[in-house]
Design an enzyme around this catalytic site. Structure first.
Site, PDB file in Angstrom:
ATOM      1  N   LYS A   1     -11.765 -22.822   8.169  1.00 52.34           N
ATOM      2  CA  LYS A   1     -11.971 -22.562   6.748  1.00 52.34           C
ATOM      3  C   LYS A   1     -13.327 -21.881   6.561  1.00 52.34           C
ATOM      4  CE  LYS A   1     -15.392 -25.362   6.183  1.00 52.34           C
ATOM      5  NZ  LYS A   1     -16.666 -25.139   5.506  1.00 52.34           N
TER       6      LYS A   1
ATOM      7  N   ILE B   1     -19.121 -25.968  15.159  1.00 56.57           N
ATOM      8  CA  ILE B   1     -17.858 -26.677  14.917  1.00 56.57           C
ATOM      9  C   ILE B   1     -16.926 -26.593  16.125  1.00 56.57           C
ATOM     10  CG2 ILE B   1     -16.500 -24.809  13.831  1.00 56.57           C
ATOM     11  CD1 ILE B   1     -16.758 -28.500  12.722  1.00 56.57           C
TER      12      ILE B   1
ATOM     13  N   ASP C   1     -19.729 -23.189   1.173  1.00 59.41           N
ATOM     14  CA  ASP C   1     -19.217 -23.432   2.534  1.00 59.41           C
ATOM     15  C   ASP C   1     -18.818 -24.907   2.686  1.00 59.41           C
ATOM     16  OD1 ASP C   1     -18.798 -22.598   5.443  1.00 59.41           O
ATOM     17  OD2 ASP C   1     -20.215 -24.249   5.621  1.00 59.41           O
TER      18      ASP C   1
ATOM     19  N   SER D   1     -17.116 -15.755  23.798  1.00 56.23           N
ATOM     20  CA  SER D   1     -18.414 -16.093  23.216  1.00 56.23           C
ATOM     21  C   SER D   1     -19.426 -15.039  23.601  1.00 56.23           C
ATOM     22  CB  SER D   1     -18.869 -17.469  23.714  1.00 56.23           C
ATOM     23  OG  SER D   1     -20.222 -17.677  23.368  1.00 56.23           O
ATOM     24  N   ARG D   2     -20.258 -14.679  22.629  1.00 57.85           N
ATOM     25  CA  ARG D   2     -21.300 -13.690  22.911  1.00 57.85           C
ATOM     26  C   ARG D   2     -22.417 -14.295  23.739  1.00 57.85           C
ATOM     27  NH1 ARG D   2     -23.184 -12.687  17.055  1.00 57.85           N
ATOM     28  NH2 ARG D   2     -23.458 -14.912  17.434  1.00 57.85           N
TER      29      ARG D   2
END
Ligand code: NAP
Length: 305
Positions: free
Chosen positions: A89, A13, A167, A35-36
């Protein structure tokens, strides 16, 4: 004041919606990411939010695009570092978490914005206006999509706190609760694949006063997705389709438009920050929570990707 965003979690997203919406919104800029696994050109990149907060004094707001499990610690770190906060969300894995975040933001005079992107879909406002002058008799929600198409490799949706079919289903509930006040859950059936922790399908009974509301969420959909809410009134039926992008009344067009959901969210966040205000509406998450509290679990056949 310009909102200089630190974006955390460069997944589906964030790439599909957040990056273009930030680029598109006056008064909002991408100032850093955490970010990993990924990096972007021309933007400072950090491995996690702790490193980002330590290094980037100019970042005055954090936008969290990570899964709900584990989001609380990231969110609290952002607030404790004095940054405004925008949440994808669902705003948290539990209601208590989100209350704690809202309290912390209020204590520190920071903005917290719990977003519900589907409320910004193109035809939702027109639906609200149309329904405002009619008596609602019945509502039917069908929110069905192919989980293999929409959530490939997303292990977190199948783990406790990941919500499973809720979700996407919570998007329908976010529209419902924006249009219909006082919605209560009356019953729920949760269909959970053997060996998984979250439902692949759910049937909800709800009501708002005398209005009966049925909802069917299903991740086993084959072919095109069905994201539809039908409102039957004493003066015709309104159908919201395509996740709220299109509204028809008794089959005739009422409203539709291009997808500006995330551009609207970032503009709203900018305006909330400027006004020193927050927006946290927990109604959709409360209903999902109630479904997990009181719903009847049914074991279904195992799911493999
Ligand atoms: P995703 O593709 O799995 O991306 C989530 C990102 O969060 C990962 O790529 C990873 O980014 C980071 N992350 C940090 N800790 C993680 C962990 N323990 N497990 C997995 N990822 C972790 O998920 P998404 O679809 O973008 O969803 C993220 C949030 O946005 C969810 O709350 C979801 O409900 C919401 N949302 C999703 C959609 C959609 O269509 N996909 C639509 C609207 C809202 P790094 O590798 O960069 O660290």
């Amino acid at each position: 004041m310009s909102v200089r965003i630190g974006l955390v979690g460069l997944g589906t997203i964030a790439r599909a919606q957040h990056l273009p919406a930030i680029a598109d919104t006056d008064g909002v800029t991408l100032a850093a990411i955490a970010s990993r696994n990924a990096a972007l050109d021309n933007v400072p990149c950090h491995r996690d939010i702790v490193a980002l907060l330590a290094a980037e004094d100019a970042v005055n707001a954090i936008s969290l695009c990570t899964p709900p499990q584990g989001r609380f610690d990231q969110a609290m770190a952002a607030l404790r570092a004095g940054r405004h906060l925008m949440l994808e969300k669902p705003p948290g894995a539990t209601l208590s978490e989100v209350h704690a975040l809202a309290d912390e933001a209020a204590r520190r005079g920071l903005t917290i914005f719990a977003t519900w992107h589907s409320r910004e879909a193109a035809a939702v406002q027109a639906a609200r206006d149309w329904l405002a002058t009619r008596n609602l008799e019945k509502v039917r929600i069908d929110w069905c999509e192919d989980v293999r198409k929409w959530h490939p490799g997303q292990d977190w949706v199948w783990r406790a706190g990941g919500l499973g079919v809720f979700d996407p289903g919570i998007n329908a509930l976010s529209i419902l609760t924006a249009l219909v006040p006082g919605v209560l859950l009356t019953g729920a059936d949760l269909h959970i694949p053997q060996g998984r922790e979250t439902p692949i399908a759910a049937d909800l009974g709800l009501r708002a006063g005398d209005t009966v509301i049925d909802a069917h969420f299903d991740w086993r959909q084959q072919g095109d997705e069905l994201w539809r809410i039908r409102f039957d009134t004493d003066d015709g039926s309104l159908t919201l389709d395509q996740g709220g992008a299109v509204a028809t009344v008794d089959g005739q067009p009422l409203a539709q438009g291009e997808n500006r959901e995330y551009a609207r969210l970032y503009a709203r966040f900018r305006d909330l920050v400027a006004a020193g205000e927050s927006e946290v509406d927990l109604a959709p998450l409360r209903l999902v929570s109630d479904a997990f509290l009181t719903g009847t679990p049914h074991v279904t056949e195992p799911f493999t990707e």
